[in-house]
Motif scaffolding. Structure first.
Motif, short mmCIF file in Angstrom:
data_model
loop_
_atom_site.label_atom_id
_atom_site.label_comp_id
_atom_site.label_asym_id
_atom_site.label_seq_id
_atom_site.Cartn_x
_atom_site.Cartn_y
_atom_site.Cartn_z
N PRO A 15 47.30 64.14 23.72
CA PRO A 15 47.83 64.85 22.27
C PRO A 15 47.69 66.18 22.32
CG PRO A 15 45.91 63.53 21.97
CD PRO A 15 46.27 63.17 23.21
N THR A 16 48.20 66.99 21.42
CA THR A 16 47.71 68.56 21.56
C THR A 16 46.81 68.61 20.25
OG1 THR A 16 50.08 68.70 21.99
CG2 THR A 16 48.82 70.70 21.56
N THR A 17 47.01 68.03 19.39
CA THR A 17 46.03 67.89 18.19
C THR A 17 45.77 66.47 17.81
OG1 THR A 17 47.64 67.88 16.52
CG2 THR A 17 47.12 70.03 16.92
N GLY A 18 44.58 66.40 17.02
CA GLY A 18 44.08 65.14 16.54
C GLY A 18 43.31 64.15 17.32
N TYR A 19 43.23 62.85 16.99
CA TYR A 19 42.68 62.00 17.89
C TYR A 19 42.97 60.70 17.43
CZ TYR A 19 39.47 60.92 13.90
OH TYR A 19 39.17 60.25 12.72
N VAL A 20 42.99 59.86 18.54
CA VAL A 20 43.28 58.20 18.33
C VAL A 20 41.84 57.52 18.52
CG1 VAL A 20 44.49 56.34 18.89
CG2 VAL A 20 45.65 58.79 19.03
#
Lengths: 428, 278
Positions: free
Chosen positions: A98-103
């Motif tokens: 991803p480019t931003t954020g998280y999982v």
């Protein structure tokens, strides 16, 4: 219930380059571009270097996506083409970053983005089971343990030592799905696999996925087949243009999806363009009898196809045909303007051609339309498999019931049943 | 079960950690074997003479080089039969050339896998080297046969061979990783690699002994890391009475290490974009 997938502020940015059509960059282009930029800087040393701006555009395939999924949930992910479904799955299965954020994932993820990944045509069925299993993340001992089960599920016992290039496509798909279905991940990600195989095998797959869900594992299921989603999923996520539009009950998500206007799908400006004749085939839309655009026609209701054309000059003696094909290349039926005796013309600058069916009788499912447009014996467009048409379940018989898919058949036909009872006196 | 689950807890975010990567690499070690195994199985499928190809190719090259450099150009042979001189260099060179071209193409060949399934991408080019290793072993058997034929007995130095093989491996994998990553983005490298391989065969001392290179050019000549490897192979196999050229060998080791580190770093840096651009 514990949270097994937690997604926060997830975004994925792609950079679109408008100049280039190639999928990959050639070194030559990069060097030419660099040279150009250097050249410019030497000629205009103080100009702002914003030359990049006009040929690059950021495209957010996903933006600000956030949701939580509990262990054991079966979640449908629905949305139009380009809504970001596949990108989401690719991030969850760690194919792209991803480019931003998280999982945050609490468990192994197995993805069935396309069954048969890594199958080698020269290898035998047996060898491919091991190879494919390893690619999907199984250990050798795990594959060994499940080997017989996989073979039985795929029904390929006799062909285990035949190279898979000699398999029929049905056998190939069955084997591929069987391997994938016997993974034991905590999270199973499935993308449209149910579109393949015969009806009986599809049913088997659905059953397998249901079992997986019952065993307390989590299933994420991406599909355009609303009936399958409805069947399988306890809740659903509706994506539009990269963000979550709705999350919750499956039925509601599907309703929202069907209600969405299809206009935001048409990123593509036109369907086809015949440069020679100067004809643009803008699009084909499905309409109900009130003239509203619908995204998925329902069986049993009237349906109109509207094809819009832009033209430089007019054409007479026009012939249009729409062929309806199943996903296994079988033509279900064809609507042909010549057969139905219509006299059509394409008149500049803009013509809509409408084909109306008083009652849609094609069995619900996914179809592809092949469209042909001719003027006299001049071919204007021949567009095989150009658009998808998903026919939804509907109340065709007015009884609220439809035949099951595995009963066979391509059409629904109205019919009546009568029992004639004769008494003894009549027969005398 | 809950312990099982917590074992696999993963966080996906931009710029994923280095540590997690090596852990994944270990977790997917079996895939490494399987990919190598697949490539070996598939290698000579649907060919008539099969494995014989890995015998014929080096043998024919050896014969041609022996005739051209040994018989026609009459180059010195360091006291060993010329075919063995050539063959001792063919071994590492073929290994280097094969693993370089296979590994640099490996990502593109497996593009389908790359865009569908996650695994540490490093496994793909690394596993191709195993296939070249198998070819190397086959070629080595031929060398043994050649030695028996010429009644040539190697001395104890042959035991140092694995060191030089390791050096060849590092050089080819270092270059291979680099080129594989570049190849994903710039398909030009698909055409550059065969050229490098072809060109390299002539600038490396495969057909001739590197002792014919004038002394003051020797260090410069050793910039090609394969010079060090080939000299090492000859030293170990032929037990040649020619002095071992240490400065050149050390330069080769240094450069190889550098190439390997940079290749690996470049690969790791671009790896996360592979699925998007391939």
């Amino acid at each position: 219930m514990s949270t097994i997938i937690e997604v926060e502020n997830l975004g994925k940015k792609y950079i679109l380059k408008h100049q280039k059509q190639e999928r990959y960059t050639a070194l030559r282009d990069v060097m030419a571009e660099k040279a150009k930029r250097w050249g410019k800087r030497i000629i205009h040393p103080f100009a702002a270097t914003n030359s990049e701006d006009f040929d690059r555009e950021d495209f957010w395939a996903l933006k600000n996506v956030a949701f939580k999924i509990n262990q054991g949930d079966r979640v449908g992910i629905i949305g139009r083409n380009g809504a970001g479904k596949s990108t989401l799955l690719k991030i969850l299965s760690r194919i792209t970053e991803p480019t931003t954020g998280y999982v945050r994932l609490k468990g192994r993820v197995a993805s069935l983005l396309e069954v048969g990944t890594g199958f080698h045509p020269e290898l035998t069925g047996r060898e491919n089971i091991y190879l494919n299993g390893a690619i999907l993340g199984m250990s050798k001992s795990e594959i060994k343990r499940k080997f017989d089960e996989i073979v039985a599920f795929a029904e390929v016992e006799k062909f285990l030592d035949t190279p898979v290039k000699r398999y029929s496509s049905g056998m190939y798909v069955r084997l591929a799905f069987a391997v994938a279905a016997h993974l034991e991940p905590e999270i199973l990600v499935v993308d449209e696999v149910l579109a393949v195989g015969d009806a009986q095998f599809q049913k088997k797959c659905l059953g397998k996925m249901e079992d997986v869900g019952k065993e307390g594992r989590t299933v994420l299921f991406v599909s355009h087949n609303m009936a399958a989603v409805k069947n399988l999923c306890t809740s659903s996520i509706l994506l539009t243009q990269g963000h979550v539009e709705y999350i919750g009950e499956t039925q509601k998500a599907i309703n929202n999806y069907l209600r969405m206007s299809p206009s935001n799908e048409s990123l593509q400006e036109y369907l086809a363009y015949n440069k020679e004749l100067g004809v643009i085939f803008k699009n084909i839309e499905y309409l109900d009898d009130d003239g509203n655009i619908i995204s998925c026609p329902q069986v049993g209701l009237p349906l109109s196809f509207r094809m819009s054309f832009h033209l430089l000059e007019s054409y007479d003696n026009v012939l249009v045909s729409i062929g309806v094909e199943t996903s296994n290349d079988l033509r279900t039926c064809v609507f042909h303007s010549k057969v139905s005796g219509a006299q059509l013309k394409l008149v500049s600058p803009h013509t809509d051609i409408i084909c109306r069916l008083p009652k849609l009788t094609i069995f619900p499912g996914r179809y592809l339309l092949s469209i042909k447009v001719m003027s006299g014996d001049k071919m204007v467009f021949w567009l095989p498999y150009v658009v998808e048409m998903v026919i939804e379940d509907g109340d065709f018989f007015g009884t609220g019931r439809l035949p099951e898919k595995d009963w066979g058949g391509f059409f629904l036909a109205e019919h009546n049943w009568t029992g004639i009872h004769k008494t003894k006196e009549d027969s005398l | 079960m809950s312990r099982e689950v917590s074992k696999y807890e993963i966080t996906i975010e931009p710029g994923r950690g280095f540590e997690q990567y090596w852990r994944d690499l270990w977790r997917y070690r079996e895939l490494f074997y399987f990919l190598a195994w697949r490539d070996i199985l598939v290698r000579y499928k649907q060919t008539v003479i099969g494995v014989a190809w890995s015998v014929i190719r080096p043998l024919l090259t050896m014969i041609v080089f022996t005739v051209v450099f040994g018989k026609l150009a009459k180059m010195p042979s360091e006291g060993a039969p010329y075919p063995i001189l050539v063959y001792a260099a063919m071994l590492p060179w073929q290994f280097f050339a094969n693993s370089l071209s296979e590994s640099s193409n490996s990502l593109i060949v497996n593009a389908n896998m790359l865009s569908k399934v996650y695994f540490p991408r490093l496994i793909v080019p690394a596993s191709t080297v195993i296939v070249s290793m198998v070819d190397f072993v086959i070629s080595f058997v031929i060398l043994a046969v050649l030695m028996i034929w010429y009644k040539f007995i190697p001395d104890i130095r042959i035991l140092t061979l694995p060191i030089f093989l390791l050096l060849a491996l590092a050089a080819s994998l270092g270059f291979g990783l680099w080129l594989a990553a570049l190849n994903v983005k710039y398909r030009d490298f698909r055409y550059i690699v065969p050229f490098i391989v072809q060109f390299g065969l002539y600038i490396s001392p495969v057909g001739f002994s590197s002792s014919i290179v004038p002394d003051h050019w020797r260090l410069l000549y050793s910039i090609n890391p394969m010079v060090g490897v080939i000299d090492g192979f000859r030293w170990a196999i032929l037990g040649s009475n020619v002095d071992f050229y240490w400065p050149g060998f050390l330069l080769s080791i240094g450069l190889t290490g550098l190439i390997f580190v940079f290749g690996l770093r470049y690969f790791r840096r671009t790896e996360r974009l592979f699925a998007d651009v391939i």
